[in-house]
Design a protein around this motif. Structure first.
Motif, PDB file in Angstrom:
ATOM      1  N   GLU A 122      51.848   6.871  51.689  1.00  0.00           N
ATOM      2  CA  GLU A 122      52.144   5.923  52.767  1.00  0.00           C
ATOM      3  C   GLU A 122      53.251   4.949  52.367  1.00  0.00           C
ATOM      4  O   GLU A 122      53.369   4.611  51.193  1.00  0.00           O
ATOM      5  N   THR A 176      52.734   8.496  57.154  1.00  0.00           N
ATOM      6  CA  THR A 176      52.465   8.112  58.552  1.00  0.00           C
ATOM      7  C   THR A 176      53.632   8.492  59.435  1.00  0.00           C
ATOM      8  O   THR A 176      53.461   9.029  60.537  1.00  0.00           O
ATOM      9  N   THR A 198      53.382  11.067  62.634  1.00  0.00           N
ATOM     10  CA  THR A 198      53.727  10.673  64.004  1.00  0.00           C
ATOM     11  C   THR A 198      54.749  11.614  64.618  1.00  0.00           C
ATOM     12  O   THR A 198      54.859  11.698  65.843  1.00  0.00           O
ATOM     13  N   SER A 223      50.853   2.432  63.644  1.00  0.00           N
ATOM     14  CA  SER A 223      50.334   3.780  63.434  1.00  0.00           C
ATOM     15  C   SER A 223      49.745   3.975  62.042  1.00  0.00           C
ATOM     16  O   SER A 223      49.102   5.000  61.775  1.00  0.00           O
ATOM     17  N   LEU A 224      49.953   3.009  61.158  1.00  0.00           N
ATOM     18  CA  LEU A 224      49.381   3.106  59.820  1.00  0.00           C
ATOM     19  C   LEU A 224      47.856   3.099  59.912  1.00  0.00           C
ATOM     20  O   LEU A 224      47.290   2.487  60.823  1.00  0.00           O
TER      21      LEU A 224
END
Length: 299
Positions: free
Chosen positions: A186, A190, A194, A268-269
């Protein structure tokens, strides 16, 4: 002539001040506790602590040295340019094997995912045959690639591990359809998810906890450095508490500036990310790294 003399004095004065400023900067840098960091989310507590001046109470302060490749962090530590680094256990154990004694200060919440390019149509590890995997040699990403190959009982000569050290270059290679599969952590993972790139394997599914913050033992034996480390840990723990209280998205500006993640992607994490207080890595994870390196992977 007076004008030239005045200019000459001005030049000499400027040169003298510049030299003095350089010496002062070098002196301050030498006194500071320097830590190599990456644009990855396991480094967020360090950036938060810096942003809120939690390091101000340290003698000499803390300097975060940002690198885009883990190998550069290793080199900086081994050559004494930094005293500590955020890394993974495979790399730390290998450095120790090469002769640099390591002190483990904290296990981080870092995890790594094997993410496939959606255009490569790889959705399971058994489909990795004849594919290219972007990773870094002698790291947890290298070990993760091997775990995927072994779990599918594939011929290692038919899966191509490609060394791509810069985390931003990996993202670009995925974006430009240059690579089939990539090892990402991360927040780069992520971003990849997406964009509807599937996750083939996750270190969490394997029960691995391989992220660590490590320091050079020789430096930490010095009384002044030992005190700095003690205060560093205190600041780190405070930052972890703050992130756990307010959530990762609360620090979107730091994430955007340090990790180059667009503000709209911060939401969105993963929402369940928690940052634990500084505590050494698990013995089982250290043994796992040691075993992998011993089995012919430390060349």
């Amino acid at each position: 002539m007076l004008l030239l003399a005045a200019c000459g004095q001005s030049y000499e004065e400027t040169k003298r001040l510049t030299t003095q400023q350089r010496r002062e900067a070098a002196k301050k840098d030498s006194a500071a506790l320097k830590v190599a960091v990456m644009p990855t989310l396991d480094c967020l507590p360090l950036f938060v602590a810096q942003h809120y001046n939690l390091y101000d109470t340290l003698r000499g302060g803390v300097r975060l040295k940002l690198y885009k490749a883990q190998m550069d962090c290793d080199t900086a530590l081994e050559r004494g340019r930094v005293e500590g680094m955020v890394t993974d256990l495979v790399r730390a154990v290998r450095i120790a094997k090469k002769g640099t004694k390591i002190r483990y200060v904290a296990a981080t919440n870092a995890y790594w995912q094997l993410v496939s390019n959606r255009n490569s149509r790889v959705k399971q590890v058994k489909q990795l045959d004849d594919k290219m995997i972007a990773m870094t040699r002698y790291s947890v990403t290298d070990m993760l690639a091997d775990a995927a190959i072994d779990s599918a009982k594939l011929d290692k000569d038919h899966v191509f591990k490609v060394q791509v050290n810069d985390v931003f270059v990996r993202v670009q290679m995925l974006q430009n359809n240059i690579m089939d599969v990539l090892c990402l952590t991360e927040p780069q993972a992520t971003w990849a998810r997406t964009m509807k790139n599937p996750v083939v394997l996750d270190t969490r599914d394997l029960g691995w906890q391989m992220g660590v913050i490590a320091f050079r033992e020789k430096e930490m034996l010095r009384q002044a450095r030992g005190k700095q480390l003690e205060l560093f840990v205190k600041a780190y723990n405070q930052a972890c508490d703050s992130i756990n209280k307010y959530g990762v998205a609360h620090y979107r500006e730091i994430i955007n500036s340090r990790f180059k993640l667009k503000a709209e992607l911060v939401d969105s994490l993963p929402k369940d990310l928690k940052f634990a207080h500084a505590k050494g890595p698990r013995q089982e994870d250290m043994e796992r790294a040691e075993k992998w390196l011993t089995n012919g992977n430390n060349r």
